[in-house]
Design a protein around this motif. Structure first.
Motif, PDB file in Angstrom:
ATOM      1  N   GLU A   1      10.974   3.919  -2.814  1.00 47.82           N
ATOM      2  CA  GLU A   1      10.917   4.673  -4.050  1.00 47.82           C
ATOM      3  C   GLU A   1      10.588   3.798  -5.250  1.00 47.82           C
ATOM      4  OE1 GLU A   1      14.663   6.638  -4.297  1.00 47.82           O
ATOM      5  OE2 GLU A   1      14.220   7.985  -2.649  1.00 47.82           O
ATOM      6  N   SER A   2      10.963   2.515  -5.223  1.00 43.92           N
ATOM      7  CA  SER A   2      10.733   1.652  -6.378  1.00 43.92           C
ATOM      8  C   SER A   2       9.350   1.022  -6.363  1.00 43.92           C
ATOM      9  CB  SER A   2      11.791   0.551  -6.429  1.00 43.92           C
ATOM     10  OG  SER A   2      11.618  -0.337  -5.336  1.00 43.92           O
ATOM     11  N   ASP A   3       8.519   1.325  -5.378  1.00 42.52           N
ATOM     12  CA  ASP A   3       7.180   0.757  -5.286  1.00 42.52           C
ATOM     13  C   ASP A   3       6.327   1.238  -6.457  1.00 42.52           C
ATOM     14  OD1 ASP A   3       5.140  -0.697  -4.127  1.00 42.52           O
ATOM     15  OD2 ASP A   3       4.387   1.052  -3.036  1.00 42.52           O
ATOM     16  N   GLU A   4       5.526   0.304  -7.056  1.00 46.90           N
ATOM     17  CA  GLU A   4       4.651   0.636  -8.165  1.00 46.90           C
ATOM     18  C   GLU A   4       3.213   0.390  -7.775  1.00 46.90           C
ATOM     19  OE1 GLU A   4       5.863  -1.568 -11.576  1.00 46.90           O
ATOM     20  OE2 GLU A   4       7.859  -0.716 -11.587  1.00 46.90           O
ATOM     21  N   ALA A   5       2.277   0.955  -8.537  1.00 46.89           N
ATOM     22  CA  ALA A   5       0.854   0.757  -8.263  1.00 46.89           C
ATOM     23  C   ALA A   5       0.528  -0.724  -8.240  1.00 46.89           C
ATOM     24  CB  ALA A   5       0.009   1.455  -9.329  1.00 46.89           C
ATOM     25  N   GLY A   6      -0.216  -1.129  -7.238  1.00 51.00           N
ATOM     26  CA  GLY A   6      -0.615  -2.518  -7.126  1.00 51.00           C
ATOM     27  C   GLY A   6       0.344  -3.348  -6.311  1.00 51.00           C
ATOM     28  N   ASP A   7       1.571  -2.898  -6.119  1.00 49.36           N
ATOM     29  CA  ASP A   7       2.545  -3.635  -5.335  1.00 49.36           C
ATOM     30  C   ASP A   7       2.804  -2.962  -4.007  1.00 49.36           C
ATOM     31  OD1 ASP A   7       2.911  -5.520  -7.282  1.00 49.36           O
ATOM     32  OD2 ASP A   7       4.583  -4.471  -8.220  1.00 49.36           O
ATOM     33  N   ASN A   8       1.937  -2.070  -3.604  1.00 46.09           N
ATOM     34  CA  ASN A   8       2.128  -1.295  -2.394  1.00 46.09           C
ATOM     35  C   ASN A   8       1.710  -2.134  -1.183  1.00 46.09           C
ATOM     36  OD1 ASN A   8       2.263   0.606  -0.425  1.00 46.09           O
ATOM     37  ND2 ASN A   8       1.093   2.169  -1.525  1.00 46.09           N
ATOM     38  N   PRO A   9       2.675  -2.743  -0.486  1.00 47.40           N
ATOM     39  CA  PRO A   9       2.313  -3.637   0.607  1.00 47.40           C
ATOM     40  C   PRO A   9       1.675  -2.942   1.791  1.00 47.40           C
ATOM     41  CG  PRO A   9       4.674  -3.286   0.578  1.00 47.40           C
ATOM     42  CD  PRO A   9       4.106  -2.610  -0.642  1.00 47.40           C
ATOM     43  N   SER A  10       1.846  -1.659   1.915  1.00 47.01           N
ATOM     44  CA  SER A  10       1.287  -0.963   3.064  1.00 47.01           C
ATOM     45  C   SER A  10      -0.020  -0.256   2.736  1.00 47.01           C
ATOM     46  CB  SER A  10       2.302   0.056   3.589  1.00 47.01           C
ATOM     47  OG  SER A  10       2.555   1.025   2.597  1.00 47.01           O
ATOM     48  N   GLY A  11      -0.563  -0.514   1.558  1.00 48.09           N
ATOM     49  CA  GLY A  11      -1.816   0.141   1.191  1.00 48.09           C
ATOM     50  C   GLY A  11      -1.540   1.496   0.604  1.00 48.09           C
ATOM     51  N   GLY A  12      -1.838   2.533   1.311  1.00 49.57           N
ATOM     52  CA  GLY A  12      -1.556   3.878   0.853  1.00 49.57           C
ATOM     53  C   GLY A  12      -2.565   4.337  -0.190  1.00 49.57           C
ATOM     54  N   LYS A  13      -2.148   5.246  -1.068  1.00 52.93           N
ATOM     55  CA  LYS A  13      -3.039   5.861  -2.038  1.00 52.93           C
ATOM     56  C   LYS A  13      -3.648   4.838  -2.988  1.00 52.93           C
ATOM     57  CE  LYS A  13      -4.621   9.852  -3.366  1.00 52.93           C
ATOM     58  NZ  LYS A  13      -5.533  10.579  -2.556  1.00 52.93           N
ATOM     59  N   ASN A  14      -2.917   3.769  -3.313  1.00 56.83           N
ATOM     60  CA  ASN A  14      -3.420   2.763  -4.241  1.00 56.83           C
ATOM     61  C   ASN A  14      -4.010   1.571  -3.511  1.00 56.83           C
ATOM     62  OD1 ASN A  14      -2.653   4.203  -6.504  1.00 56.83           O
ATOM     63  ND2 ASN A  14      -0.581   3.397  -6.446  1.00 56.83           N
ATOM     64  N   GLU A  15      -4.558   1.809  -2.331  1.00 59.42           N
ATOM     65  CA  GLU A  15      -5.070   0.703  -1.536  1.00 59.42           C
ATOM     66  C   GLU A  15      -6.107  -0.111  -2.296  1.00 59.42           C
ATOM     67  OE1 GLU A  15      -7.379   1.490   2.078  1.00 59.42           O
ATOM     68  OE2 GLU A  15      -5.964   0.148   3.022  1.00 59.42           O
ATOM     69  N   GLY A  16      -6.997   0.539  -2.987  1.00 54.98           N
ATOM     70  CA  GLY A  16      -7.998  -0.191  -3.755  1.00 54.98           C
ATOM     71  C   GLY A  16      -7.373  -1.049  -4.825  1.00 54.98           C
ATOM     72  N   MET A  17      -6.395  -0.517  -5.496  1.00 61.22           N
ATOM     73  CA  MET A  17      -5.725  -1.286  -6.529  1.00 61.22           C
ATOM     74  C   MET A  17      -5.038  -2.491  -5.933  1.00 61.22           C
ATOM     75  SD  MET A  17      -5.143  -1.602  -9.613  1.00 61.22           S
ATOM     76  CE  MET A  17      -4.193  -2.902 -10.341  1.00 61.22           C
ATOM     77  N   GLN A  18      -4.370  -2.310  -4.836  1.00 64.51           N
ATOM     78  CA  GLN A  18      -3.672  -3.413  -4.198  1.00 64.51           C
ATOM     79  C   GLN A  18      -4.655  -4.481  -3.787  1.00 64.51           C
ATOM     80  OE1 GLN A  18      -3.339  -3.717  -0.404  1.00 64.51           O
ATOM     81  NE2 GLN A  18      -1.951  -5.428  -0.524  1.00 64.51           N
ATOM     82  N   GLU A  19      -5.793  -4.096  -3.253  1.00 64.41           N
ATOM     83  CA  GLU A  19      -6.816  -5.057  -2.847  1.00 64.41           C
ATOM     84  C   GLU A  19      -7.360  -5.810  -4.051  1.00 64.41           C
ATOM     85  OE1 GLU A  19      -8.132  -6.131   0.006  1.00 64.41           O
ATOM     86  OE2 GLU A  19      -6.682  -4.980   1.123  1.00 64.41           O
ATOM     87  N   THR A  20      -7.565  -5.083  -5.132  1.00 57.71           N
ATOM     88  CA  THR A  20      -8.148  -5.725  -6.289  1.00 57.71           C
ATOM     89  C   THR A  20      -7.226  -6.779  -6.860  1.00 57.71           C
ATOM     90  OG1 THR A  20      -9.401  -3.766  -6.798  1.00 57.71           O
ATOM     91  CG2 THR A  20      -9.088  -5.316  -8.587  1.00 57.71           C
ATOM     92  N   THR A  21      -5.981  -6.484  -7.009  1.00 63.02           N
ATOM     93  CA  THR A  21      -5.098  -7.465  -7.616  1.00 63.02           C
ATOM     94  C   THR A  21      -4.780  -8.597  -6.668  1.00 63.02           C
ATOM     95  OG1 THR A  21      -3.130  -6.215  -6.992  1.00 63.02           O
ATOM     96  CG2 THR A  21      -4.044  -5.814  -9.194  1.00 63.02           C
ATOM     97  N   GLN A  22      -4.973  -8.441  -5.392  1.00 68.47           N
ATOM     98  CA  GLN A  22      -4.616  -9.485  -4.460  1.00 68.47           C
ATOM     99  C   GLN A  22      -5.785 -10.000  -3.645  1.00 68.47           C
ATOM    100  OE1 GLN A  22      -1.418  -8.033  -2.077  1.00 68.47           O
ATOM    101  NE2 GLN A  22      -0.113  -7.659  -3.819  1.00 68.47           N
ATOM    102  N   GLY A  23      -6.924  -9.344  -3.681  1.00 68.12           N
ATOM    103  CA  GLY A  23      -7.973  -9.749  -2.776  1.00 68.12           C
ATOM    104  C   GLY A  23      -9.336  -9.974  -3.397  1.00 68.12           C
ATOM    105  N   TYR A  24      -9.727  -9.227  -4.414  1.00 64.43           N
ATOM    106  CA  TYR A  24     -11.068  -9.375  -4.969  1.00 64.43           C
ATOM    107  C   TYR A  24     -11.170 -10.604  -5.855  1.00 64.43           C
ATOM    108  CZ  TYR A  24     -11.582  -4.473  -3.570  1.00 64.43           C
ATOM    109  OH  TYR A  24     -11.624  -3.307  -2.874  1.00 64.43           O
ATOM    110  N   GLY A  25     -10.126 -10.938  -6.565  1.00 64.83           N
ATOM    111  CA  GLY A  25     -10.127 -12.106  -7.435  1.00 64.83           C
ATOM    112  C   GLY A  25     -10.560 -11.823  -8.859  1.00 64.83           C
ATOM    113  N   PHE A  26     -10.901 -10.590  -9.179  1.00 67.28           N
ATOM    114  CA  PHE A  26     -11.270 -10.251 -10.557  1.00 67.28           C
ATOM    115  C   PHE A  26     -10.552  -8.994 -10.993  1.00 67.28           C
ATOM    116  CE2 PHE A  26     -14.682  -8.754  -7.737  1.00 67.28           C
ATOM    117  CZ  PHE A  26     -14.670  -7.391  -7.986  1.00 67.28           C
TER     118      PHE A  26
END
Length: 185
Positions: free
Chosen positions: A55-80
């Protein structure tokens, strides 16, 4: 936030393992008619910690991906954190793509490719735009060390564009560096 989430996840894992832990005596206790309920936490006791972590998960901190998968990738994987691309072919708009991360962990994404008949520029099309950008970002893989020529070549190849009249790219990397290309033919 990640440390808090990791701590809560670790706590849930320890409590769950503790529930399984009680030794190999469970089968013997059950066979002997003994009751082992007071030795291990119940699902109710361990469930609260797990539910709180989810329940305390926020956008960008979703370790399992889910609806904000792109956001999670961007902050941790794209580098920009910001990406703005405009390509014209024969003097007409061909590709307009923009991505911007916000301070609160949300993002804005737009993607238009007239060569493919794709236009995700409306506010209610953020997911569709992000899906297109996610595929592009994963294919081109830009980092702070990429040259202007390499970046341009990767993007043109990914979008299958042979000739263009305008190529503009602005990328703001997470470490504060920028990549800017402005070329008109």
């Amino acid at each position: 936030m990640k440390h808090k989430l990791l701590g809560m996840t670790a706590l849930a894992a320890v409590l769950t393992l503790g529930a399984c832990g009680g030794g190999n005596n469970d089968a013997m206790d059950d066979a002997a008619g003994g009751d082992n309920d007071d030795q291990a936490p119940t699902t109710e006791e361990t469930g609260d910690a797990t539910e709180t972590a989810i329940e305390s998960d926020e956008a960008g901190d979703n370790p399992s991906g889910g609806k904000n998968e792109g956001m999670q990738e961007t902050t941790q994987g794209y580098g920009f954190k910001d990406f703005d691309l405009e390509i014209d072919v024969d003097g007409k708009d061909a590709v307009d793509a923009s991505y911007e991360t916000k301070e609160d962990g949300t993002f804005e994404a737009e993607y238009e490719n007239t060569l493919e008949g794709v236009d995700y520029g409306e506010d209610n099309q953020q997911d569709e735009a992000m899906n297109e950008l996610d595929a592009l970002f994963k294919e081109i893989v830009l980092d702070q060390n990429v040259t202007e020529e390499e970046a341009k070549k990767k993007i043109l190849n990914a979008l299958e564009i042979q000739d263009y009249t305008k190529f503009e790219l602005e990328v703001k990397f997470e470490d504060g560096q920028n990549l800017n290309i402005q070329e008109n033919k």
